[in-house]
Structures are given as structure tokens and as C-alpha cells.
Write an enzyme that holds these catalytic residues in place. Sequence first.
Site, PDB file in Angstrom:
ATOM      1  N   HIS A  88       0.883  -1.161   0.000  1.00 41.32           N
ATOM      2  CA  HIS A  88       0.000   0.000   0.000  1.00 41.32           C
ATOM      3  C   HIS A  88       0.922   1.212   0.000  1.00 41.32           C
ATOM      4  O   HIS A  88       1.685   1.412   0.943  1.00 41.32           O
ATOM      5  CB  HIS A  88      -0.906  -0.019   1.238  1.00 41.32           C
ATOM      6  CG  HIS A  88      -1.947  -1.094   1.169  1.00 41.32           C
ATOM      7  ND1 HIS A  88      -2.342  -1.831   2.254  1.00 41.32           N
ATOM      8  CD2 HIS A  88      -2.658  -1.547   0.099  1.00 41.32           C
ATOM      9  CE1 HIS A  88      -3.276  -2.704   1.856  1.00 41.32           C
ATOM     10  NE2 HIS A  88      -3.479  -2.552   0.556  1.00 41.32           N
ATOM     11  N   GLU A 286       1.667  -5.107  10.693  1.00 46.89           N
ATOM     12  CA  GLU A 286       1.197  -3.719  10.756  1.00 46.89           C
ATOM     13  C   GLU A 286       2.101  -3.031  11.764  1.00 46.89           C
ATOM     14  O   GLU A 286       2.173  -3.431  12.926  1.00 46.89           O
ATOM     15  CB  GLU A 286      -0.260  -3.693  11.234  1.00 46.89           C
ATOM     16  CG  GLU A 286      -1.220  -4.508  10.372  1.00 46.89           C
ATOM     17  CD  GLU A 286      -1.632  -3.791   9.089  1.00 46.89           C
ATOM     18  OE1 GLU A 286      -1.300  -2.596   8.936  1.00 46.89           O
ATOM     19  OE2 GLU A 286      -2.283  -4.432   8.240  1.00 46.89           O
TER      20      GLU A 286
HETATM   21 ZN   LIG Z   1      -1.846  -2.048   4.187  1.00 47.17          ZN
END
Ligand SMILES: [Zn+2]
Length: 457
Positions: A88, A286
Site C-alpha cells: 500500500h 502492521e
Molecule cells: Zn496495508
Amino acid sequence: MMILFTLCLCLWLEALVSTARGLDFRYHNTVEVEQYLKAINKNYSSLTHLHSIGKSVEGRDLWVLILGKYPTEHKIGIPEFKYVGNMHGNEVVGRVLLLHLIEFLTQGYLSDPLVTRILNSTRIHILPSMNPDGFEASTRDCMYSEGRFNKHGVDLNRNFPDAFEKDEEEKREAEVRAVMDWLSSEPFVLSANLHGGAVVASYPYDNSNGGGELQRGSSVSPDNDVFVHLAKTYSLNHTHMHKGNNCYESKDFKEGITNGFYWYPLSGGMQDYNYVWGQCLEITLELSCCKYPSESELPGLWAVNKPALLAYMQQVHLGVKGQVLDSAGAPVQNALVEVEGRRNLCPFRTDRNGEYYRLLLPGNYTVKVTAPGQEPVMKTLSVPYGPDSFSALMHNFVLQRSSSSSTSISSSSIPDVTHPTESCTSMVRNPAGSHSANLLGPGLMPSLALTLCRLLL
Ligand SMILES: [Zn+2]
Ligand SMILES: *[C@@H]1O[C@H](CO)[C@@H](O)[C@H](O)[C@H]1NC(C)=O
Ligand SMILES: *[C@@H]1O[C@H](CO)[C@@H](O)[C@H](O)[C@H]1NC(C)=O
Ligand SMILES: *[C@@H]1O[C@H](CO)[C@@H](O)[C@H](O)[C@H]1NC(C)=O
Ligand SMILES: *[C@@H]1O[C@H](CO)[C@@H](O)[C@H](O)[C@H]1NC(C)=O
């Protein structure tokens, strides 16, 4: 005189500090990252290998730096590991950390004992940015930015084939195709995919279609015990990920880990694809509440993640590895290597060298090896904790040609199991240099039949 001396001393100290400082803690753009990787590759030419696995929609190279004692090619017995950052485009911490990891590994080789042992025993592939177009389009916003997507506005972590939902192959984006080809070109064993927006280690599955995998809100894979261990390795070696509840109004993640589906279901994710079709166990990390934090936070983020990044790589040595050979000692490609009690959606297979790698926690396991025209072999192995010695347990299997023409079908054909949406044989490792015609040889028909049998059961 005294002033001159002080000045010299200061200049000398300044020079010393700036070389020791190395890569600065800021956001490097695509051109700077490329320059950096090329400089590293030049300075550490026998320890690294740099190549592009393809191009983004806007034509930016997807650079991968390989590090290890034998960086240019796979060596039998040396497992392949990878880290993927910035899938991302606006989740940028992983991208920065991977550049610093590269610096740390190259500088530490033959001086830092842990780094030396990791690089002598493992081949490490680092893709700092899977979505350079998205990165260049990103605004420095904590939560929202167009840069999440690729140039076509597609979320790359929703664009892989999904084991639980059928989709169209034409939908595949350039960046995703590049990663899929990469995965089939190397026998990857372990991987992590670095994101931002939370602080947690998430593991497969990310999706479910309500079959036997769905258990109390989680989508549980046959290797759940290994995945939980892998995720915990990261969260426990991270300064505070394991404390859970790191971000405002986020879920309380017990021990800093979560099943992907339990957190929120998604289809077309990269980690499920790696696991189901790539035989590569991948988790999603994350790493920060804010997806694009200020540069002043970067040194701290490196410090809290560094031990976890290293400990996670070492886990590539869990379980058992080896070769499957025929009675003449030739490697058997495409043999099934199944661990009793683990019904993988796509069974693990040997690669072109007849090699297999199977990540397992310490314990006793019965391994069954089957190949067309060969007698199946079963063996119970006592598996120790490999990471401590930087090697999984080594065990080779030697097969004998079967006397009867009928090859016995895998015994583990228990009904009521979900089947992947695409054929397992569609992702047979097909490395550059080997002819795909090989795969259509006599070995394919029985394995296809086996897959069909499983589908019918
Ligand atoms: Zn992501
Ligand atoms: C490569 O080596 C040169 C010459 O020693 C040095 O100036 C440069 O900083 C090094 N670059 C990297 C990325 O290691
Ligand atoms: C790593 O490999 C290098 C190069 O072969 C060798 O000199 C070194 O002793 C090895 N170190 C360890 C800790 O394995
Ligand atoms: C790091 O991870 C390993 C493997 O899971 C674990 O044994 C070890 O306790 C962890 N280290 C810390 C400091 O928690
Ligand atoms: C594995 O088997 C050995 C004997 O082969 C036994 O001593 C050991 O306790 C077993 N370990 C486990 C975890 O069951």
C-alpha cells in the site's frame, strides 16, 4: 594553534559521525531508493545481488535486493526468505525499515555474529516497495491517501487469486503478476508483508467460505500452530507490539497477534496466496498507527522493530527440509510431501531440485512422500527447534519404483475439506531457465488425477 587543533578535531569527529550515521532517517523517493540499492550492490558485490522482478503500471522497476553468502542463486539446503514493503503506497514505514535492515545486514556481515549466521544460512530477498507508483502519489497523511492503490486505483492486497472465491485472471495488476512470477521462480519458505495503520502481526487465512476452516470467527489453516508461533515471534521480539491495544480505538490484540479473518475478512490477499499456492508461509505486519509518520519518528520505529525483523528471519529454520530422490539418486520433482494431520489446500511439493521445506514446531511428525510410479514412503521424524542452530532438521527421502502400476493415492483423503478455487498444479514452481514443458511430462497426469480425486471427495 589551539583553535586550529580544535577545528581539526571537530572536522574529524564530524566525518567519523557522518560515516557511522550512514543511511539517513527520512523518506527516500523511488529514484533515491534505486540509487541506494545500486550503491549497496556495488559496495557489497559478493554478498548481494540486485534485480528487478518487473515494472509497476507507470513503468517503475520493482527492485529486489538479495543478501546471503550465495546471493546469485539458490543452493540446496539454504532456505529462501523474503520481506515485502510498501504494497500500500501510503504505508511507508516498512519501506524505510527494509532499507535500514539492508544497511544493518551488509555492515554486520562477518562482524555481528547473529547477522553473520543469518546470512550464512539463509538467502534473503528484500522488495522495499511493491507499489512505487502509489508511494509517489501519496500525501503525508496518517490515515487516508490515494497512494494506497496502484496507478489503476486497485488495492494490490485484494488482487491475488483467492482460495475461497473465484475471480477473473484478467483482473491481475502488473505489480501482482510480478510478485506471482517471483514466487514461482524461487522456492520461498517464509515471508512477511509490511503494512501500517495498526500495530499487530496478522496471519492466514484472511478469507473463508464458511467451510471447516471457519472456527469461532477465525479462519484457521492446517498450519495454525506454526502461524501463531511466527506472529508471536515478531510481536514478542518487538518492544511493544505484544502489549496489544497500541492505537487509539483499535481492537485489543491479545499478545499483539490476530487471525486475519477474525480481524476483518478480505479476499485476494497476498498472504493467503503465498501460503496456499506458493508453499511460502507469509504473515502481515502492521507496524505503526500512523501510516505516514513524521520523519522524526523513524529512528524510534527502527529501534523497536529491528530485533523482531531479525528474530523473524531466523524462523525460516523451523521444521524439516531435505530432498526426495529416486533409487538412482536423482531428484524427484513434484513429489508430494505431506505431514500427517495437516491437510493443506494445495499439498506441498518438491521443487526442481527435489527439495522440500516444511516449517513445523518441535515435536514428532509423520511425513508421507508420494510420487507417480514410486512406492510411497512414510517416516516419523522427531523435529527439534531449528532456529537455535540456524538449520531445520535435514531429512532426505529415497523412493523405490513401485512394482504394481497403480500408485496408491494419498491416505489423507478425508472428505469435507474446502478446495482452492484454482488448480494446485497451476502454480507448480517453474523457474526461469527450466522449460515449462518439463511440467507436462509423464509426472503431470497422475498428479492432476490426484488433484481431481481430491476435488471429488
Ligand atoms: Zn496495508
Ligand atoms: C559505498 O562505498 C562508498 C565508498 O566507500 C561510500 O562513499 C558510500 O557511502 C557507500 N554506499 C553505501 C550505500 O554503502
Ligand atoms: C560465514 O561464512 C564465511 C564465508 O565462508 C566464513 O568465513 C565465516 O566463518 C562463516 N561464519 C559463520 C559464523 O558461520
Ligand atoms: C523472540 O522470539 C523467539 C521465538 O518465538 C522467542 O523464543 C523469544 O522469547 C522472543 N524474544 C523475546 C525477547 O521475547
Ligand atoms: C517424540 O518421540 C520420542 C521417541 O522417538 C520421544 O522420546 C519424545 O518424547 C516424543 N516427543 C513428543 C513431543 O511427543
